[in-house]
Design a protein around this motif. Structure first.
Motif, mmCIF file in Angstrom:
data_model
loop_
_atom_site.group_PDB
_atom_site.id
_atom_site.type_symbol
_atom_site.label_atom_id
_atom_site.label_comp_id
_atom_site.label_asym_id
_atom_site.label_seq_id
_atom_site.Cartn_x
_atom_site.Cartn_y
_atom_site.Cartn_z
ATOM 1 N N VAL A 1 -11.350 -1.969 7.736
ATOM 2 C CA VAL A 1 -12.418 -2.068 6.731
ATOM 3 C C VAL A 1 -13.153 -3.378 6.954
ATOM 4 N N ALA B 1 6.294 -7.474 -2.357
ATOM 5 C CA ALA B 1 5.054 -6.774 -1.989
ATOM 6 C C ALA B 1 5.149 -5.317 -2.457
ATOM 7 N N GLY C 1 0.824 -1.215 0.000
ATOM 8 C CA GLY C 1 0.000 0.000 0.000
ATOM 9 C C GLY C 1 0.854 1.259 0.000
#
Ligand SMILES: Cc1cc2nc3c(=O)[nH]c(=O)nc-3n(C[C@H](O)[C@H](O)[C@H](O)COP(=O)(O)OP(=O)(O)OC[C@H]3O[C@@H](n4cnc5c(N)ncnc54)[C@H](O)[C@@H]3O)c2cc1C
Length: 460
Positions: free
Chosen positions: A174, A444, A16
């Protein structure tokens, strides 16, 4: 606050953060939000580190696993540039592209003050030959080691760089995702809703169950993955010095003679520390090392792992790993610690025996008996590997070699994604370890860059 966005990123881990970095660098014409269950980077302090508590007290959120930078922040920042391990990103983007993306990640980290960190390589080492002569296989890789201290500083600078472009919300998980008329609506545990056109799931290992839930709900195919089970080994740094000085991290693979199973070394931390990590309430071990010599210990630690993949009727490899970790948590109240000498003699390590141990543990753990926790087959594999490693690193099989258990590497179920890392739900992407495609910081992060470039083209 306006709650409509173009892009929402769920999870501020390596993937992210690097997606956010690239969005900022490309100045994408889009409104972006990143949400994470954990804390902002300056608040990510594990209470064991401050000496407030002796053992893991299962904080929620766990500062080792959650928050800005994800599981990578308090790691020692070893970025392996290789397609040989750490994930299968190359199967999606191609071999050359995968290496280029990882090299790019490396250059970004160096530009954010990491340039002093050394890049190690197995390219011209004689260790490969020595390993082969002893039936051990050293895998090729380049590795940049930043150290936990420098890693945190680099990430703080990256955070300042992206914060003008990407809004960030902390301590917010979330919960649900719904798609209607090409718009995603997500709701959080705080009861807030946000909408977006493109949704990036980058929730890492700690978000694995949540990602599986969303994929099942949206009919995205999931494939069960493997689980690696083993121990974290800690030895005096001198034992591995000739190897770690040259290549820093050595990924060595051995095929056991008894079962033909593959055992490998993983995440080597010269002069490092062993740490406890908490994934969804299950405490396992890991390790890291500082760059600053003043913060370093006298030991080297690394994992010895055996891979387990299951076929029908049992498919949930992670459940198997969790059950073994739970056993160790039940017996040790967290992490168990045993001397190799005690394990071989079939007796538990006790506080009294530990007092006589020359190797000083860097993590406070309960002295116990790993043979009551790790299944016989995996334990036999680990013992055989320890004797094999002793041939290239004499001292490895010493009585006082410390074994912490258990180390479990959970791999997320493999989410079916295209080469663009897009799921069968248009506009929903899955990157990083949460996709089951990557299992490392380099890969990642590289997947985050990849998705940012794809979305940048879309928003042009
Ligand atoms: C102690 C330790 C040391 C390590 N050392 C190394 C190393 O040296 N080299 C290496 O290559 N790898 C290392 N790793 C592994 C590495 O950290 C991971 O491969 C990498 O961080 C994966 O990045 P990611 O973005 O996929 O996920 P993560 O970094 O796990 O980030 C996921 C983020 O998503 C958030 N999240 C999860 N679910 C939700 C939700 N529902 N809502 C909102 N937020 C959510 C989490 O809070 C987390 O911050 C280490 C890991 C640990 C724990």
């Amino acid at each position: 606050m306006n709650k409509d966005y173009d892009i929402i990123i769920v999870g501020a881990g390596a993937s992210g953060v690097f997606a956010s970095y690239e969005f900022t660098k490309l100045n994408i014409d889009a409104k972006i939000l990143m949400i994470d269950s954990g804390n902002p980077i300056e608040k990510r302090i594990c209470p064991i580190k401050t000496g407030k508590v002796p053992n893991c007290i299962s904080c929620v959120p766990c500062n080792i696993m959650n928050g800005f930078g994800g599981a990578g922040t308090l790691s020692d920042g070893k970025y392996n540039i290789t397609n040989n391990f750490g994930g299968d990103l190359h199967n999606f983007v191609g071999n050359e592209e995968a290496i280029e993306l990882m090299e790019y990640v490396d250059s970004v980290l160096c530009d954010f003050d990491g340039q002093e960190s050394k890049l190690y390589s197995t390219a011209s080492t004689n260790l490969k030959t020595v390993a082969l002569q002893n039936n051990l296989h050293l895998l090729d890789a380049k590795v940049r080691h930043f150290g936990t201290d420098r890693n945190i500083e680099i990430l703080k600078k990256m955070c300042s760089y992206i914060e003008d472009k990407v809004e960030m919300i902390w301590r917010t998980t979330v919960d649900t995702v719904e798609k209607k008329d090409d718009i995603f609506t997500i709701t959080t545990d705080k009861g807030e809703s946000y909408t977006c056109k493109d949704l990036i799931l980058s929730a890492g290992r700690s978000g694995s169950k949540w990602i599986s839930k969303i994929c099942e709900q949206e009919n995205v195919n999931l494939q069960s993955n493997k689980v690696d089970i083993g121990v974290r080994v800690e030895v005096p740094a001198e034992v591995f010095k000739h190897i770690t000085d040259e290549v820093y991290e050595s990924k060595i693979v051995y095929q056991t003679q008894q079962y033909n199973d593959l055992v490998r070394t993983f995440c080597m931390n010269p002069y490092g520390e062993v740490v406890a990590e908490n994934t969804n309430g299950i405490i396992t071990v890991n390790g890291h090392a500082y760059a600053d010599p003043e913060l370093q210990s006298e030991n080297t630690n690394f994992a010895l792992l055996v891979s387990n993949t299951f076929t029908e009727p049992f498919r949930d490899s992670n459940e198997y790993g969790e059950s073994i970790a739970k056993l160790s948590n039940m017996l040790g109240g967290g992490v168990l610690l045993q001397r190799f000498g005690d394990l071989i003699k079939g007796r538990r390590s006790s506080e009294r025996r530990m007092k006589k141990c020359f190797t000083r543990p860097t993590l406070k753990a309960t002295a116990g008996d790993l043979s009551l926790v790790i299944p016989k087959r995996q334990l036999d594999d680990i013992i055989e590997m320890i004797y094999a490693l002793d041939k290239i690193a004499p001292g490895m099989a010493n009585e006082d070699t410390l074994l912490y258990g258990v180390e479990v590497k959970f791999y997320n179920s493999r989410v079916e994604v295209s080469e663009n890392l897009e799921t069968s739900v248009k506009g929903m992407y899955c990157v990083g370890d949460g996709s089951g495609v990557t299992h490392s910081l380099s890969q990642a992060s590289a997947s985050g860059i990849h998705i940012a470039r794809i979305l940048n083209r879309k928003y042009k």
